[in-house]
Enzyme design. Sequence first.
Site, mmCIF file in Angstrom:
data_model
loop_
_atom_site.group_PDB
_atom_site.id
_atom_site.type_symbol
_atom_site.label_atom_id
_atom_site.label_comp_id
_atom_site.label_asym_id
_atom_site.label_seq_id
_atom_site.Cartn_x
_atom_site.Cartn_y
_atom_site.Cartn_z
ATOM 1 N N HIS A 122 0.854 -1.185 0.000
ATOM 2 C CA HIS A 122 0.000 0.000 0.000
ATOM 3 C C HIS A 122 0.896 1.243 0.000
ATOM 4 C CE1 HIS A 122 -3.708 2.191 0.539
ATOM 5 N NE2 HIS A 122 -3.054 2.960 1.396
ATOM 6 N N GLU B 88 8.839 1.553 -2.894
ATOM 7 C CA GLU B 88 8.181 0.301 -3.312
ATOM 8 C C GLU B 88 9.136 -0.573 -4.110
ATOM 9 O OE1 GLU B 88 3.501 1.252 -3.461
ATOM 10 O OE2 GLU B 88 4.533 1.586 -5.343
#
Length: 191
Positions: A104, A174
Amino acid sequence: MSHQLCIFASGTGSNAQKIINYFKDSETATVSLIVSDKPNVGVLSIAQKEGIKWKVLQKGELASESFASFLKDKEISMIILAGFLRLIPLSLIQAYPQQIINIHPALLPKYGGKGMYGMNVHRAVRDNHEAESGITIHYVNEKFDDGAHIFQASCQIYSEDSPEKIAKKVQVLEHGYFPMIIEKVLHSDRN
Ligand code: GAR
């Protein structure tokens, strides 16, 4: 034992690409299937380019028992959500307990839940003048962005940062961490 990974994604697939690259010569795992809920998205072009089997979900298929059996038949041992925007049904969570992981683009529990995905998250972070944002990698349960946390990393946000700039900072985290954390989870997996 080498794990067969399945990536679920709904869009561009830049995280999927990083995961594929990371496990290309790995003895720990291989990405053997890509599943999307949308046709004609970037992640499917990546699958084709990389020679990885792929599948577009039909209406209602995600929650069907036959879909869980399909994944089991393919010997998928872990499901990775990399920008997958659908809620994972209980049937799949029960078929893959503690074996579905999501990334997320924020520091949960802030900026999670229904509707909080992609640029919506970064716009909300900017609108609230947050001093930091980041990523959360977590197990998936039956609610959006609610499962136990595995890993978080943060980045500083400045008042002049646009949502696009925040997105870039978060994406660096990420791409840098997600494949490595997946590998760690696989190594700690006692199943
Ligand atoms: C990523 O930033 C991921 O964290 C986010 O979608 C993006 C997908 O990018 N996921 C969510 O917002 C889930 N709530 P990608 O297609 O380039 O990997």
